[in-house]
Design a protein around this motif. Sequence first.
Motif: not given
Length: 217
Positions: A132, A138, A143, A155, A171, A175, A200
């Motif tokens: 990630v 985001c 995400w 994220a 992030a 996530f 997503a």
Amino acid sequence: MIRVALIDGPLRPDHPALVRRNVLRPGDTGAAEGGHAAAMAAALLAGCPDARIENLVVFAGGLTTNAACVADAMEDARGADLVLCAFGMTRADPALALATARVLEGGAVIVAAAPARGAPVFPAAFDGVVSVQGDARCGPTDWSRLDLPQARFGACPALAPHPGVAGASVAAAHFAGIVARHLAGGAPGADAIALIARTAPHQGRERRGLAAAPQPG
């Protein structure tokens, strides 16, 4: 109850979500409490308030550690539903690779931070690990599916209560909260990640001034 192994610095012993703490790297844990690990826990719990945290301390008194310590923490994480590594090591250490594979074989999901630029980092770059990076599109509750060489997902890279901590680590923690919420709903790890990828809110990498091209589910 979802058990999340947070491989990071130390949480305070009275943290409400903490169920276990194992200090694998000696140091001034008291000085580090309330820092990076607290921010990661806050982002995680924002996505899944009912998660319970096993705090495996590999940073104490600073954000430095070594591969052997992280490998020991990964071994200790076996049995958790989800493992969060909101950091990256520059070398693909064999012991860490083996420990990571064992956790994955046990059915856990591993979420790890992957910087948007530079060389691959580990464990994010190991096969089977959910990588990630930060994505400015985001917010804290959504995400992106990126499918980039360095990161599969993106994220939110910011956390308002902790303005000094940002980027891929935040992030990854956001996530992880999203993944934990799906796991708490009863989805097996692989099914949860597949569903998160299909649904997503942002599909494809950010392209300034252009709409991201949709990707097949």
